[in-house]
Design an enzyme around this catalytic site. Sequence first.
Site, mmCIF file in Angstrom:
data_model
loop_
_atom_site.group_PDB
_atom_site.id
_atom_site.type_symbol
_atom_site.label_atom_id
_atom_site.label_comp_id
_atom_site.label_asym_id
_atom_site.label_seq_id
_atom_site.Cartn_x
_atom_site.Cartn_y
_atom_site.Cartn_z
ATOM 1 N N LYS A 104 -12.152 9.139 95.069
ATOM 2 C CA LYS A 104 -11.368 8.638 93.938
ATOM 3 C C LYS A 104 -11.801 9.329 92.645
ATOM 4 C CE LYS A 104 -10.186 4.144 91.795
ATOM 5 N NZ LYS A 104 -10.409 2.689 91.850
ATOM 6 N N SER A 127 -9.159 -3.364 94.188
ATOM 7 C CA SER A 127 -8.631 -1.993 94.121
ATOM 8 C C SER A 127 -8.806 -1.166 95.380
ATOM 9 C CB SER A 127 -9.268 -1.243 92.951
ATOM 10 O OG SER A 127 -8.725 -1.695 91.732
ATOM 11 N N SER A 147 -6.165 -0.151 92.210
ATOM 12 C CA SER A 147 -6.107 1.114 91.516
ATOM 13 C C SER A 147 -6.367 2.330 92.394
ATOM 14 C CB SER A 147 -7.122 1.110 90.375
ATOM 15 O OG SER A 147 -8.445 1.031 90.881
#
Lengths: 476, 95
Positions: free
Chosen positions: A76, A175, A151
Amino acid sequence: MEKFLSFDDIKKSLENRETDCKAIVNYYLNNIKTKAHLNAFVEVYEESALQQAAQVDSKIASGKAGKLAGMVIGIKDVLVYRDHEVNASSKILDGFVSQFTATAIQRLIEEDAIIIGRLNCDEFGMGSSNENSVHGKVLNAADENRVPGGSSGGSAVAVQANLCTVSLGTDTGGSVRQPAAFTGLIGIKPTYSRVSRWGLIAYASSFDTIGVFSRNVKDNALVMEIMAGPDNFDSTASKKPVPHYSELLHFDKRAKIAYLKETLESPALQQEIKANTLAVLEKLKQEGHEVEEVQFPLLKYVLPTYYILTTAEASSNLSRFDGVKYGYRSPNVHNLESMYKKTRSEGFGEEVKRRIMLGTFVLSASYYDAYFTKAQKVRRLIKEYTENLLSKYDYIVLPTTPSTAFKFGEHSNDPVAMYLEDLFTVQASVSGVPSLSLPNGTDSKGLPIGIQIMANSFKEAELYAFGNYLMDLNSN
Amino acid sequence: MKVDLNTVKKIAHLARLEFDEAGAERMQRDMTQILDWEEQLNEVDTDGIEPLTTMSSEVNVLREDKVGEHLPHDKGLLNAPQKDSDYFRVPKVLE
């Protein structure tokens, strides 16, 4: 034909000398190009990944390869990797190149995992749809008109579309688990402090965790056992010993399982998700497990508690982005104060600014006790209530999300509607306990449904074993 | 809690942010909506409850003060938006 769908597949192909790491990396690089329109990857590390592959291939040849030789991982865009750019999907970190590597990633590399690139996400991890990103939106491969969740949306889609073997996300309020549910994957949020946060760009430090997306429980467990453990660079990281989760997946006990009345009765819950959750509970009963309904009267307070505390922590953490030492600096400045204000106002997106403002508000002298201290008190109540339940029951089972993946723009004009996406995931975040999301069928539109299991702090081994059992049970 | 425009401006200054008129009004509306929603917590009886201030069960320990790896000068300045050979550069502090 899809290949390399699990690390066991990869290891078998390597052992039989049908492939090598270079070929594996090239396979994924080709998939990434074919599926570039999904916008999962922000940057592909073609050169450094192929270099790593060559090194691992020679280690394999000399019999010195680590436990993750052949595994290809995407990370990420909030996890730092030395000499590589990282932006937290924000304009304010435009061009920023990290000088060190996050502990979690370093440990994977030391076991010969190959890092193939960085993955799109909501700005600083703030969002539930991956629509708040300077890199643009990510498409859900199950239905390209719908969000992948957030997210960690890019991390989810990268595994969903077979662009890497596993991926890393971060989970502050859901997330990892929510996008895992939206894309039909397995996603874990470990116990708070189980994995070092060194090299994770902070959103809310008393909530942030690093989690894993995978297609099967074993790969997830293996990656987690390697990342977890104490770290000299993060004094909050737990010194408790880390079990070999991936070798402890056998499950043959009779479990005590609770489900929360308020989650299944929530008016926000999609009927098909409720039906699939109840079906799992029924199967567990039939298998001889003790399944009981319990009450969680604090459910409606977990999200407000979460938002007061995380916005406060975010407003403090994000004060470091001032345009002085790194990242974006506004060209329209005439003195120091205008440099701070213009840089931050031009560099941060709308949702991030909203959270900084709310966090600054709840921490300001006149409102500190009424909001921030109050939320810290309610947090204690939620944590104690949850831990108490988990001392009487081995697991709590609940839906991961109230609905399946929604369409782009559906919640864009209503921040509170977007916040309600995390209704079922924040309890584990507020309490610090580990939680695993597993695929649990699809709805009438064919969209993936997730089911969530919580266990008490540091019970990751028990969580993975039960998760593995549940996956088998559900496939029968 | 109804947030007024003055409060938005004051908080924006504390956070080193600025908004144009339309942006400030949008922020006023959003903050009011979100704070109203957060105020549900007032329904919870927290008398006598200690605020929870730390989530890690680790305690602070003293460690030996050893020289470790550190960033060399040029690397420290590598990401600077503006610099000279030794320092980060910022606009004039005093007029």
